[in-house]
Scaffold this active site. Structure first.
Site, short mmCIF file in Angstrom:
data_model
loop_
_atom_site.label_atom_id
_atom_site.label_comp_id
_atom_site.label_asym_id
_atom_site.label_seq_id
_atom_site.Cartn_x
_atom_site.Cartn_y
_atom_site.Cartn_z
N SER A 1 -27.37 -12.92 -5.59
CA SER A 1 -28.25 -14.06 -5.79
C SER A 1 -27.52 -15.36 -5.51
CB SER A 1 -28.77 -14.06 -7.24
OG SER A 1 -29.42 -15.28 -7.54
N TYR B 1 -27.86 -14.14 -16.16
CA TYR B 1 -28.35 -13.50 -14.93
C TYR B 1 -27.33 -13.66 -13.81
CZ TYR B 1 -30.87 -13.05 -10.53
OH TYR B 1 -31.25 -12.71 -9.25
#
Length: 341
Positions: free
Chosen positions: A137, A162
Site C-alpha cells: 500500500s 494498517y
C-alpha cells in the site's frame, strides 16, 4: 498465453481475496487471458458481503474458475490448500484494509495482513511457486514527506497500524525470498477506485451520500491530495509484471526497492495527485448533483498527500497508469447507478 508468465501453458494461479475489489478484477482478467484461476476469500463483513457474493457470481460461471471460502489466518486450511494442485503464480490481494478501521479493530489487521500472509508465504515455500506478487500500500510511506513517493526511499515511519502491517508484510516476504528463493514482487497501490469498488472508500461513500442528499465528511478541511488510480490500470500493471519475476542482484545495493534476494517493490499509481476539493467537483459533475460538505479536522493515521513515482515500473514493463479521474469516475458512476438501480 496472453498475459501469462513466460514459459507457462495453461498455468494455474491462486488469487487470494478473489471476492474483493481488486481480487475480483484480477481474477476476471486472468480468466480472460487463459489462466486456470483458484480463488479464496473469507467473505467477512467489513463491508456488505452481498457485494462480494455478487462479484463472485460474475466469475463462477467460468469453467476455469474455482472458489473456496477460506481465511488466510487458518493455518491448517491454508496447508491443505497448498497440498493440492500446484500454483505457478500466487497473487496475494487478501487483506484487512482501511486506515481508520485499524484504530478500532487492530487484531484483525495482524491476523490477516501478518499471520495470514505468513501462511501464504509458507504455502509458496512448500510448492516452490515461480512468482509471488503481493499487495502492499502507499500507506507504508507514512511520515515520509518527500514527494513523489519513490520505492528507492526508506519507509520506516508508518502512521497507522494498517500501514505497519503492510510494511511488515514486505519485510517478511523479503526474508522468505532470501531464505527460500521465492521470487517476490511487492505492489504498492495508490488509492484504487472504479466499478465494483469498496463501499468504505471515499469516492463510493461520497456517491452514496450525495445522491441521498446527505453531507459528506471532508477531513483536514479539504487540504489533501491523493493519487487516484483507476482499477483497470492497476490490473494492467499487475498482469504485465507476472512474467517479470525478480532475480537476485549480484551485489547488494543500498536500495530499499531491490535486493540480493529475488525481490523487488513497485509503486502502481496514477502519478498525478489531485486535490480533494477538485476530486469532489469532478464527482459532482459525473453525478449531476452538488455535494453538501461537512468540513472536519485531520484524522489520526492519515497523510496529507500521496504521489507515486512510477519510473521503475515504466522501465520494467513499459507501462504507467494514465486513466483520467473524470473518465474513471464516470465509469464508476455508470456502474453504481446500474448496480443500485
Amino acid at each position: 498465453m496472453a498475459g501469462g508468465a513466460a514459459g507457462l501453458m495453461d498455468g494455474r494461479v491462486l488469487v487470494t481475496g478473489a471476492a474483493g475489489f481488486i481480487g475480483f478484477h484480477m481474477a476476471r482478467r486472468l480468466l480472460a487471458d487463459g489462466w486456470i484461476v483458484s480463488g479464496i476469500d473469507n467473505l467477512n463483513d467489513y463491508y456488505d458481503p452481498s457485494l462480494k457474493r455478487d462479484r463472485l457470481a460474475q466469475l463462477e460461471g467460468h469453467p476455469a474458475f474455482q472458489f473456496q471460502p477460506l481465511d488466510l489466518a487458518n493455518r491448517e486450511a491454508m496447508q491443505t490448500l497448498f497440498a493440492g494442485p500446484h500454483f505457478d503464480v500466487v497473487i496475494n490481494l487478501a487483506a484487512q484494509a482501511g486506515v481508520r478501521h485499524s484504530l478500532k479493530a487492530p487484531h484483525s489487521y495482524v491476523d490477516s495482513n501478518v499471520v495470514g500472509f505468513l501462511n501464504v508465504l509458507e504455502g509458496c515455500r512448500a510448492q516452490g511457486v515461480s512468482h509471488l506478487l503481493f499487495a502492499s500500500s502507499s500507506s507504508v510511506y507514512g511520515a515520509n514527506n518527500r514527494l513523489p513517493y519513490s520505492v528507492h526511499d526508506p519507509v520506516d515511519h508508518p502512521l497507522s497500524l494498517y500501514a505497519a502491517t503492510k510494511r511488515a508484510g514486505e519485510l517478511v516476504a523479503h526474508s522468505y525470498a532470501h531464505l527460500y528463493g521465492i521470487p517476490s514482487t511487492g505492489l504498492r497501490f495508490f488509492t484504487v477506485y472504479g466499478p465494483w469498488g469498496r463501499p468504505d472508500m471515499a469516492y463510493f461513500s461520497f456517491t452514496q451520500k450525495i445522491l441521498a442528499g446527505q453531507p459528506i465528511p471532508v477531513f483536514n478541511h479539504g487540504q489533501m491530495r491523493r493519487d487516484f488510480t483507476y482499477i483497470d490500470d492497476i490490473i494492467e500493471g499487475v498482469t504485465r509484471l507476472i512474467p517479470h519475476a525478480p532475480e537476485a542482484q549480484n551485489i547488494w545495493p543500498e536500495d530499499p526497492a531491490s535486493s540480493a534476494a529475488p525481490f523487488c517493490i513497485h509503486n502502481i499509481g496514477n502519478h498525478t495527485p489531485i486535490a480533494l476539493t477538485d476530486f469532489i467537483h469532478t464527482l459532482e459533475g459525473c453525478l449531476g448533483k452538488s455535494a453538501q460538505i461537512e468540513w472536519l479536522p485531520m484524522q489520526d493515521g492519515d497523510v496529507v498527500a500521496t504521489y507515486a513515482d512510477v519510473s521503475p515500473l515504466q522501465q520494467s514493463i513499459d507501462f504507467a497508469p494514465d486513466t483520467s479521474l473524470h473518465k474513471g469516475l464516470q465509469h464508476f458512476v455508470t456502474w453504481y447507478r446500474q448496480y443500485y438501480g
